[in-house]
Design an enzyme around this catalytic site. Sequence first.
Site, PDB file in Angstrom:
ATOM      1  N   ILE A  11      -2.521  -9.134 -47.567  1.00 39.52           N
ATOM      2  CA  ILE A  11      -2.759  -9.375 -46.358  1.00 39.52           C
ATOM      3  C   ILE A  11      -1.345  -9.139 -45.640  1.00 39.52           C
ATOM      4  O   ILE A  11      -0.575  -9.998 -46.036  1.00 39.52           O
ATOM      5  CB  ILE A  11      -3.530 -10.474 -45.971  1.00 39.52           C
ATOM      6  CG1 ILE A  11      -4.860 -10.623 -46.604  1.00 39.52           C
ATOM      7  CG2 ILE A  11      -3.541 -11.060 -44.448  1.00 39.52           C
ATOM      8  CD1 ILE A  11      -5.210 -12.265 -46.782  1.00 39.52           C
ATOM      9  N   ASP A  64       9.576  -7.556 -43.269  1.00 44.05           N
ATOM     10  CA  ASP A  64       9.211  -6.902 -42.006  1.00 44.05           C
ATOM     11  C   ASP A  64       8.696  -5.662 -42.180  1.00 44.05           C
ATOM     12  O   ASP A  64       9.148  -4.526 -42.840  1.00 44.05           O
ATOM     13  CB  ASP A  64      10.463  -6.646 -41.091  1.00 44.05           C
ATOM     14  CG  ASP A  64      10.360  -6.286 -39.709  1.00 44.05           C
ATOM     15  OD1 ASP A  64       9.366  -5.699 -39.429  1.00 44.05           O
ATOM     16  OD2 ASP A  64      11.072  -6.937 -38.900  1.00 44.05           O
ATOM     17  N   ASN A  88      -3.179  -6.096 -40.858  1.00 44.65           N
ATOM     18  CA  ASN A  88      -3.349  -7.072 -39.932  1.00 44.65           C
ATOM     19  C   ASN A  88      -1.864  -7.439 -38.864  1.00 44.65           C
ATOM     20  O   ASN A  88      -1.932  -7.559 -37.796  1.00 44.65           O
ATOM     21  CB  ASN A  88      -3.703  -8.640 -40.254  1.00 44.65           C
ATOM     22  CG  ASN A  88      -3.578  -9.703 -39.517  1.00 44.65           C
ATOM     23  OD1 ASN A  88      -4.308  -9.813 -38.601  1.00 44.65           O
ATOM     24  ND2 ASN A  88      -2.480 -10.483 -39.770  1.00 44.65           N
ATOM     25  N   ARG A 122       0.292   4.103 -46.584  1.00 45.86           N
ATOM     26  CA  ARG A 122       0.619   5.324 -47.342  1.00 45.86           C
ATOM     27  C   ARG A 122       0.814   4.687 -48.862  1.00 45.86           C
ATOM     28  O   ARG A 122       0.493   5.529 -49.835  1.00 45.86           O
ATOM     29  CB  ARG A 122       1.859   5.729 -46.425  1.00 45.86           C
ATOM     30  CG  ARG A 122       2.413   6.835 -47.324  1.00 45.86           C
ATOM     31  CD  ARG A 122       1.843   8.254 -47.347  1.00 45.86           C
ATOM     32  NE  ARG A 122       2.744   9.324 -48.048  1.00 45.86           N
ATOM     33  CZ  ARG A 122       2.920   9.247 -49.347  1.00 45.86           C
ATOM     34  NH1 ARG A 122       2.434   8.393 -50.170  1.00 45.86           N
ATOM     35  NH2 ARG A 122       3.759  10.215 -49.979  1.00 45.86           N
ATOM     36  N   TYR A 154       0.834  -1.323 -25.841  1.00 44.87           N
ATOM     37  CA  TYR A 154       0.071  -1.863 -26.602  1.00 44.87           C
ATOM     38  C   TYR A 154      -1.213  -1.360 -27.088  1.00 44.87           C
ATOM     39  O   TYR A 154      -1.544  -1.275 -28.467  1.00 44.87           O
ATOM     40  CB  TYR A 154      -0.058  -3.563 -26.336  1.00 44.87           C
ATOM     41  CG  TYR A 154      -1.064  -4.338 -27.308  1.00 44.87           C
ATOM     42  CD1 TYR A 154      -0.493  -4.618 -28.484  1.00 44.87           C
ATOM     43  CD2 TYR A 154      -2.329  -4.639 -26.809  1.00 44.87           C
ATOM     44  CE1 TYR A 154      -1.391  -5.288 -29.509  1.00 44.87           C
ATOM     45  CE2 TYR A 154      -2.981  -5.252 -27.839  1.00 44.87           C
ATOM     46  CZ  TYR A 154      -2.586  -5.595 -29.026  1.00 44.87           C
ATOM     47  OH  TYR A 154      -3.583  -6.322 -30.024  1.00 44.87           O
ATOM     48  N   LYS A 158      -3.014   0.095 -30.348  1.00 43.71           N
ATOM     49  CA  LYS A 158      -4.251   0.120 -30.895  1.00 43.71           C
ATOM     50  C   LYS A 158      -5.476   1.324 -30.801  1.00 43.71           C
ATOM     51  O   LYS A 158      -6.169   1.464 -31.620  1.00 43.71           O
ATOM     52  CB  LYS A 158      -4.999  -1.047 -30.358  1.00 43.71           C
ATOM     53  CG  LYS A 158      -4.210  -2.408 -30.444  1.00 43.71           C
ATOM     54  CD  LYS A 158      -4.299  -2.735 -32.049  1.00 43.71           C
ATOM     55  CE  LYS A 158      -3.436  -4.064 -32.423  1.00 43.71           C
ATOM     56  NZ  LYS A 158      -3.563  -4.469 -33.887  1.00 43.71           N
ATOM     57  N   VAL A 187      -8.638 -13.583 -28.972  1.00 42.64           N
ATOM     58  CA  VAL A 187      -8.488 -14.759 -30.173  1.00 42.64           C
ATOM     59  C   VAL A 187      -7.656 -15.367 -29.724  1.00 42.64           C
ATOM     60  O   VAL A 187      -6.291 -15.127 -29.539  1.00 42.64           O
ATOM     61  CB  VAL A 187      -8.452 -13.977 -31.574  1.00 42.64           C
ATOM     62  CG1 VAL A 187      -8.743 -14.700 -32.749  1.00 42.64           C
ATOM     63  CG2 VAL A 187      -9.287 -12.606 -31.539  1.00 42.64           C
TER      64      VAL A 187
END
Length: 257
Positions: A11, A64, A88, A122, A154, A158, A187
């Site tokens: 994650i 990072d 995420n 990748r 932004y 997405k 959220v």
Amino acid sequence: MNRLKHKWVLITGATSGIGRATAECFADAGANLVITGRREDRLIDLKDNLLSKFDISIETYCFDVRDRNACKACVDSLKNPVDILVNNAGLASGLDPIDSADFDDWDKMIDTNIKGLLSMTRFVSEKMRVRNEGHIINIGSIAGYESYPGGSVYCGTKHAVKAITQGAKMDLTGTNIRVSSVSPGMVETEFSEVRFHGDKEKADNVYQNVKPLTAMDIAEIILFTANRPSHVNILDTIVLPVQQSSATIVHRPSTSR
Ligand code: NDP
Ligand code: 8X3
């Protein structure tokens, strides 16, 4: 039926919000975790917390995702193959119009949300193809379906996540590798605080008089997506709070919270 016990789940961005809740959900299901993010103290806290509750293995990698070599080093040094990659890590930075927005904000979003996700995909998918199994789950957004004022870049990132999810699914046709995304609306996480560069008051206003989704609401859908039988590939799930009807339409009666 729980198909996730003993699976290895990587994650990105597990130090906060949706990523952290996803780590908790998968740990509860008995999956082993590779949790990543830039804040090492939070990774260690989360690892200690989950290991005190669940009989699983956890590895932490502090890096990072904008650093492609660091992404490669992480994937190359894993002791166990990744069964599920949850891409995420991401952010919005600024809400400024196209004619005055800050170039650094744009670079941060493009380099993290698109290029970071691509690097991880990748390196992990290459190994998944050799094993002919795996599942890549990208966190998209309602912003991948619509744009809004101040959100051009932004939303562009997405929209790119949606296109990358669709294209990756096509590229992996004929393999057993699944590719999915989960695309939330509002959220309540650290997302708005990050977007407004630490301005807590502006961030709190985003969630005024509305009951937003929680990080756990989304984590449960990520878990559901991963836990389908191996022949079932959910391509995307758009999830909104009941009070939200589009990126810009939010019903805010004064007594909702
Ligand atoms: P948070 O700010 O709470 O969490 C973001 C996570 O991403 C943190 O763990 C952060 O870790 C990590 N991250 C950010 N930049 C980097 C980077 N360069 N390298 C590595 N990790 C990074 O926000 P959310 O949980 O809300 O966001 C998670 C995802 O959900 C994002 O992709 C976001 O776009 C998406 N999303 C959020 C929505 C919302 O309303 N909150 C709605 C729709 C989608 P660290 O700082 O430790 O590196
Ligand atoms: C985050 C949701 O509507 O702020 O992706 O873009 S929104």
